[in-house]
Design an enzyme around this catalytic site. Sequence first.
Site, PDB file in Angstrom:
ATOM      1  N   HIS A  98       0.870  -1.182   0.000  1.00 51.04           N
ATOM      2  CA  HIS A  98       0.000   0.000   0.000  1.00 51.04           C
ATOM      3  C   HIS A  98       0.908   1.234   0.000  1.00 51.04           C
ATOM      4  O   HIS A  98       2.030   1.177   0.513  1.00 51.04           O
ATOM      5  CB  HIS A  98      -0.837  -0.056   1.284  1.00 51.04           C
ATOM      6  CG  HIS A  98      -1.905   0.984   1.413  1.00 51.04           C
ATOM      7  ND1 HIS A  98      -1.627   2.288   1.754  1.00 51.04           N
ATOM      8  CD2 HIS A  98      -3.247   0.909   1.273  1.00 51.04           C
ATOM      9  CE1 HIS A  98      -2.770   2.964   1.817  1.00 51.04           C
ATOM     10  NE2 HIS A  98      -3.768   2.153   1.527  1.00 51.04           N
ATOM     11  N   ASP A 118       3.043  -5.043   7.566  1.00 53.26           N
ATOM     12  CA  ASP A 118       1.831  -4.220   7.505  1.00 53.26           C
ATOM     13  C   ASP A 118       0.637  -5.167   7.614  1.00 53.26           C
ATOM     14  O   ASP A 118       0.314  -5.894   6.681  1.00 53.26           O
ATOM     15  CB  ASP A 118       1.817  -3.447   6.178  1.00 53.26           C
ATOM     16  CG  ASP A 118       0.502  -2.706   5.942  1.00 53.26           C
ATOM     17  OD1 ASP A 118      -0.417  -2.834   6.781  1.00 53.26           O
ATOM     18  OD2 ASP A 118       0.393  -2.012   4.915  1.00 53.26           O
ATOM     19  N   GLN A 127      -4.605  -5.307   6.554  1.00 51.19           N
ATOM     20  CA  GLN A 127      -5.624  -6.166   5.940  1.00 51.19           C
ATOM     21  C   GLN A 127      -5.626  -7.571   6.535  1.00 51.19           C
ATOM     22  O   GLN A 127      -6.494  -8.375   6.187  1.00 51.19           O
ATOM     23  CB  GLN A 127      -5.399  -6.260   4.421  1.00 51.19           C
ATOM     24  CG  GLN A 127      -5.570  -4.954   3.686  1.00 51.19           C
ATOM     25  CD  GLN A 127      -6.973  -4.386   3.783  1.00 51.19           C
ATOM     26  OE1 GLN A 127      -7.936  -5.111   4.014  1.00 51.19           O
ATOM     27  NE2 GLN A 127      -7.090  -3.090   3.611  1.00 51.19           N
ATOM     28  N   CYS A 153      -4.875   2.828  -3.558  1.00 51.12           N
ATOM     29  CA  CYS A 153      -3.610   3.273  -2.950  1.00 51.12           C
ATOM     30  C   CYS A 153      -2.523   2.232  -3.155  1.00 51.12           C
ATOM     31  O   CYS A 153      -1.692   2.003  -2.272  1.00 51.12           O
ATOM     32  CB  CYS A 153      -3.772   3.591  -1.457  1.00 51.12           C
ATOM     33  SG  CYS A 153      -4.878   4.957  -1.155  1.00 51.12           S
TER      34      CYS A 153
END
Lengths: 421, 188
Positions: free
Chosen positions: A136, A215, A218, A379
């Site tokens: 992202h 990250d 999600q 994004c």
Amino acid sequence: MNAVQTVGYPPSAYAFDVERIRADFPILKLQIDGKPLVYLDNAASSQMPQPVIARLVRYQTSEHANIHRAVHYLSETATAEYDAARRKLQRFINAPEEREVIFTSGTTDAINLVMHGYGRKFIKTGDEIILTTLEHHSNIVPWQMLAEETGAKIRVVPINDAGEVLIDEYEHLFNERTKLVGVTHVSNALGSINPVKQMIAFAHARGVPVPVLVDGAQAAPHLQVDVQDLDCDFYVFSGHKLCGPTGIGVLYGKAALLEKMQPFKGGGDMILSVSFEKTTYNTIPYKFEAGTPPIAAAIGLGAAVDYLSAIGMEVIATHEHALLSYATAQMMEMPGVRIIGTAKNKASVLSFTVDGVHPHDIGTLLNQEGIAVRTGHHCAQPVMQRFKVPATSRASFAFYNTLAEVDALIAGIRSVQKVFA
Amino acid sequence: MANYKSLYQEVILDHNKKPRNYGTLAHASHHAVGHNPLCGDHISVALSFDRECIDCIAFQGESCAICKASASMMTSAVKGKTRADAEILVQEFLAMATGKLNLDSPNQIGRLAVFAGVCDLPTRVKCAILPWHTLHAAFNSVASASTEEFLGSEPKFAEPTARPEGAVRCTAAKLVSDPNNSAPIGNA
């Protein structure tokens, strides 16, 4: 015969009463122009169940004051509830220690914290940062800013046509200048689940172990996250994708790393003592929580992970996987519809294009049927460039979605195709 | 009454499918490229004047149906108009798309009223107005330059361009229509 069999749906192999779950979400009762809301934009932000709403109301009604300050009843109550929320998040990701859980304003803020706190202190000219094509923008841009400032270099792991990270290429990118790896656990644009445990093990097996930031924006809403099992150095995620409020997120970091890092923001609460000659910083996690934090949002997020844990992340993942498989199978049968991202391991995201129809037109026409999807580049412009599409439409599922809603989506796409026939 | 549900009606779908004035101009005196950063769509508009009036106009780009139909209908609407009249139409269209135009009072909108419903969809307003902003930028791209001076200089708003293969003189076939060719409009 007391079981209700719905024709056409795969038999449910797990006990999950989705209607009972839906009753907890007031917003799911909305009608959009007379059509029942079909909310399939969960990867952007999920909805909030009544117990979390009620928790926010209770906090504002009877518990609110500033924390870590005064000796009065409300301040002590708010402090206790804020600290309790931190312990809930610690358990949710199985962090070894409470002080390793830092509240941020979200995933983006957490990555920026690591960039400023770790990157600016330890990454120098000529050093290299490894990222993947699937990232992202929030896990690209902060590192580009660092690279621009320090003269460090960004190396990018390519992906295959299915949207899977090429592990051989990843391993080849390492050298003695590699100082950090940033990798998304689940791709927001494609849904691919990256083999992060394997990638972390490789980074750590170097002569000098390379720290890895995962990250989890999600992943945390869809998978059981265990930071000890992954052995990641940093894990970041947002509250509002987890049925919690906006404005709150989490940075998990290994204590030894967090202690070495410099503060990101300066201000109150992150200090032990201040004089104009010398300021002594507070210990972790407070060193990274300058100013009055989003107390209500943190407590709300604590309630949200309680809610999810009560259902069980494995049960949630099973139901969402059934939705994704059902939708994927139907979409594969549709002429003119192309699924973007066909990784073997996927979570909750179905990105697609329709021949001859721009994603924005799909989004507007589906909205007329009450169906909310995301359209655009998500994004993740490098992913769009890799698949040579300017944008996609993306349906993303949560545990409160139903197979009937998948049917509505498929019917909606068919009617879009009719309009543009 | 304007209603966003009427947006995807026959006339817009038709202009999306068979855009008018789609292609490149061999001898454009004015042109500009417009971008919608929200979705990455881009559109280029090129035109030339015969004395006071817009003589040739063409557009090209990658965009949604709303944007493409808006561009197609815009090129038809402004062809033959003076710059001043075309600018009035630009202002009226922008006002209509943002819900600020009273369609019952005298105006030049005409068939463009099919876009009135877009004001109910704030995220799609930009799609409808992108061609009009681009036209406005094209007018200003050489506001003080004559056609002759322009020919020898780089246009202000244009991407670096090469003259596309097959681009023809305006006086001949007028336009090269090729929906698959997304190359920016070239100028000789």
